[in-house]
Scaffold this motif. Sequence first.
Motif, short mmCIF file in Angstrom:
data_model
loop_
_atom_site.label_atom_id
_atom_site.label_comp_id
_atom_site.label_asym_id
_atom_site.label_seq_id
_atom_site.Cartn_x
_atom_site.Cartn_y
_atom_site.Cartn_z
N ASP A 29 0.84 -1.27 -0.10
CA ASP A 29 0.03 -0.01 0.01
C ASP A 29 0.73 1.16 -0.03
N LEU A 30 2.04 1.21 0.88
CA LEU A 30 3.03 2.33 0.84
C LEU A 30 3.54 2.67 -0.53
N ALA A 31 4.01 1.46 -1.04
CA ALA A 31 4.78 1.58 -2.61
C ALA A 31 3.77 2.12 -3.38
N ASP A 32 2.43 1.72 -3.40
CA ASP A 32 1.47 2.23 -4.23
C ASP A 32 1.13 3.76 -4.04
N ALA A 33 1.11 4.08 -2.95
CA ALA A 33 0.61 5.50 -2.45
C ALA A 33 1.87 6.62 -2.96
N LEU A 34 3.15 5.92 -2.71
CA LEU A 34 4.44 6.92 -3.20
C LEU A 34 5.24 6.35 -4.08
N PRO A 35 4.84 6.30 -5.19
CA PRO A 35 5.48 5.49 -6.34
C PRO A 35 6.68 6.32 -6.94
N ASP A 36 6.54 7.61 -7.02
CA ASP A 36 7.47 8.29 -7.92
C ASP A 36 8.83 8.55 -7.12
N ALA A 37 9.77 8.92 -8.00
CA ALA A 37 11.30 9.46 -7.56
C ALA A 37 10.99 10.42 -6.57
N GLU A 38 10.28 11.43 -6.82
CA GLU A 38 10.29 12.53 -5.72
C GLU A 38 9.64 12.37 -4.21
N ASP A 39 8.90 10.90 -4.43
CA ASP A 39 8.23 10.77 -2.96
C ASP A 39 9.27 9.91 -2.04
N GLU A 40 10.48 9.62 -2.84
CA GLU A 40 11.58 8.68 -1.93
C GLU A 40 11.64 9.24 -0.55
N GLU A 41 12.02 10.37 -0.35
CA GLU A 41 12.53 10.73 1.15
C GLU A 41 11.14 10.65 1.88
N GLU A 42 9.98 10.93 1.65
CA GLU A 42 8.76 10.71 2.35
C GLU A 42 8.74 9.12 2.76
#
Lengths: 123, 155
Positions: A29-42
């Motif tokens: 669920d986490l990986a699906d919610a934050l899939p983009d490179a710019e989401d990596e830090e979060e």
Amino acid sequence: MAVIAVGLGDAERDRLIALAVDRSRSVVDLADALPDAEDEEELYRVIAALWLQLRFEWQRHNDVLNYAAVGETPKPELAAEGCMGSLMLERLEGVLFPTHLDTLSGYAFGLLAAVGTRVPVSP
Amino acid sequence: MSTVARLHEVVASGQLAKKIFANVEGIDLSDEVRDRLTAFAKRRTAGLGELTTTISPVSNADFYRALAAFWLELRFEWQRHNLVSNYHAIRTGGCHVASFMLAAAASSVLACIEQHLSDEDRALMDGFAAELISGTHLALAQRLDPPNATAEYAA
């Protein structure tokens, strides 16, 4: 995810397997919610928080098991859940920096040690 | 009634489980979501029950610390489900039902526990959890020992 379920009944074993599936699903669920490179830090911070959550849970099970042992009340299902928790912690540790884990757990357990000195609850 | 007795009562009587399921009353949930919610309710109420029956008879201080740690555990869980739910809504315009419901369920258990924690302790732990997720490293760094440790975290 492997589940160590020695000495458990079918119901406890099924519950543990369901828990393992649920935990794995939470990471998906986490990986699906934050899939983009710019989401990596979060994503990294949330995984660190998940690690800390599981670390606290592992500690809680350990505390309960220790107190239960004093009262000679075995809790094999908690021991099995603790083993499963250890496995997941190990997997998450593979994607987190060890220095961050030390800092976070040091701070979190320090915070709880301070909290434990106040004890406003009535017995 | 003492704190421990009240918490024991809320678990043993099923009040906490009822509270968790009150959030989904009238909502048509898939079997999968309902199963996850049921498993959550069982595990969390059992976890709270274990603290009251196993630790509290031996040590009041350890019980309070364990209760605080349990609260923090749930706070992280709530935050994670909330984040998944929010990002899913931003991306798809839809609701990630499982995360939304599990966040609400975590919220019910948090509310049950936090009335037994001091305001000061709750504020400290709340600040820590929020700063960790939001990445406001400076605020966290000011409270960390050794202070340079968080510089590595922020890097």
